[in-house]
Scaffold this active site. Sequence first.
Site, short mmCIF file in Angstrom:
data_model
loop_
_atom_site.label_atom_id
_atom_site.label_comp_id
_atom_site.label_asym_id
_atom_site.label_seq_id
_atom_site.Cartn_x
_atom_site.Cartn_y
_atom_site.Cartn_z
N GLY A 1 0.83 -1.19 0.00
CA GLY A 1 0.00 0.00 0.00
C GLY A 1 0.87 1.24 0.00
O GLY A 1 1.99 1.23 0.54
N CYS A 2 0.39 2.33 -0.60
CA CYS A 2 1.23 3.52 -0.75
C CYS A 2 1.58 4.17 0.60
O CYS A 2 2.72 4.55 0.84
CB CYS A 2 0.55 4.53 -1.67
SG CYS A 2 -1.16 4.95 -1.21
N ASN A 3 0.59 4.25 1.50
CA ASN A 3 0.88 4.80 2.83
C ASN A 3 1.86 3.91 3.58
O ASN A 3 2.73 4.38 4.31
CB ASN A 3 -0.42 4.92 3.64
CG ASN A 3 -1.41 5.87 3.03
OD1 ASN A 3 -1.09 7.02 2.72
ND2 ASN A 3 -2.63 5.41 2.84
N VAL A 4 1.70 2.61 3.39
CA VAL A 4 2.57 1.63 4.04
C VAL A 4 4.02 1.84 3.62
O VAL A 4 4.94 1.79 4.44
CB VAL A 4 2.12 0.20 3.69
CG1 VAL A 4 3.04 -0.82 4.33
CG2 VAL A 4 0.68 -0.02 4.13
N THR A 5 4.23 2.08 2.34
CA THR A 5 5.58 2.31 1.83
C THR A 5 6.22 3.50 2.51
O THR A 5 7.39 3.45 2.92
CB THR A 5 5.54 2.51 0.30
OG1 THR A 5 5.08 1.31 -0.32
CG2 THR A 5 6.91 2.86 -0.24
#
Length: 348
Positions: free
Chosen positions: A150-154
Amino acid sequence: MPLSVAVAGASGYAGGELLRLLSAHPEFEVTTVTAFTNAGVPLIAAQPHLRSLAHLTLVETNAANLSGHDVVFLALPHGKSGEITAQLDEGTLVVDCGADHRLTDEADWASFYGGDFYGAWTYGLPEMLRASSTKQRDEIVGTRRIAVPGCNVTAITLGLAPGVASGLVEVDDIVAVLAVGPSGAGKALKPHLLASELMGSASVYGVGGSHRHVPEVQQNLRAAGGSDVRLSFTPVLVPMARGILATTTARLAPGVTEADLRTAWELAYADEPFVHLLPAGEFPRVADTLGANSALIGLAVDEAAGRVVVVTALDNLVKGTAGAAVQSANIALGLAETLGLTADGVAP
């Protein structure tokens, strides 16, 4: 001869960004693009900026249309990828930009997503530190199934993992607040994503630990060596089309200095082409990452609070999604990791 590529969900934002990157990739040739409601529509009508792919027409998203390619990229809503991937040939490289194959814990999937659990694939975040002093890219080499983070996770993982892996920060009191652009929510028409609602405003969502990326961040930080990871994560929707600015803080372990921290982050990312630690006192801007497969990190210590403050900026559609997918595919196929990607942003 170039490898044949299919992109599912090609009419959406993530699918469009995949196609933009793939169109310039010297080893890939996009031959099939698929969609659900937009099936039958010329690709150029759904993605008018992709002039080099104007010859393609969107076809229905199903296993039959995706079969027979060397590489398949999926940019579909959660719950849609898993229905298709089980029907694809085991020798095909399949890269899923959705959530269906990210989580290793079925209970986490049930709590935050629900529906059928399709199992975890090789995780597509090459730079992610692991407790074994290795990086995730070692796991990607030769695999044929990749789950893109996920982008936020990255943003949170790349920002904090060096401190976790080195034991310099505590993991039982992590706070992350992210300013995010609405493209991360997809292309579907939703009232709170309309320009008249977004412009001149900011609003939170996924408050109180309810955001679906929470268990994925915890999973990553456990892989980096953390135990009993506790995260308070609040995303804030802001009026920029794309991008993430993540401010993550955590308590310092006893006796840790800012010099210790900078050494750990410098060692973690010194040789990385796409993750860069900025000089002391400098902090990243989202604008400097737009269109690039880059994550820029600023680091500071809040002495009074005894906490590290990590600020990470990236383009949610590139490093947060499509860029990570192409980068991971390159690694899996034995190609140069940077092929078809750039660390340079677009300005102004």
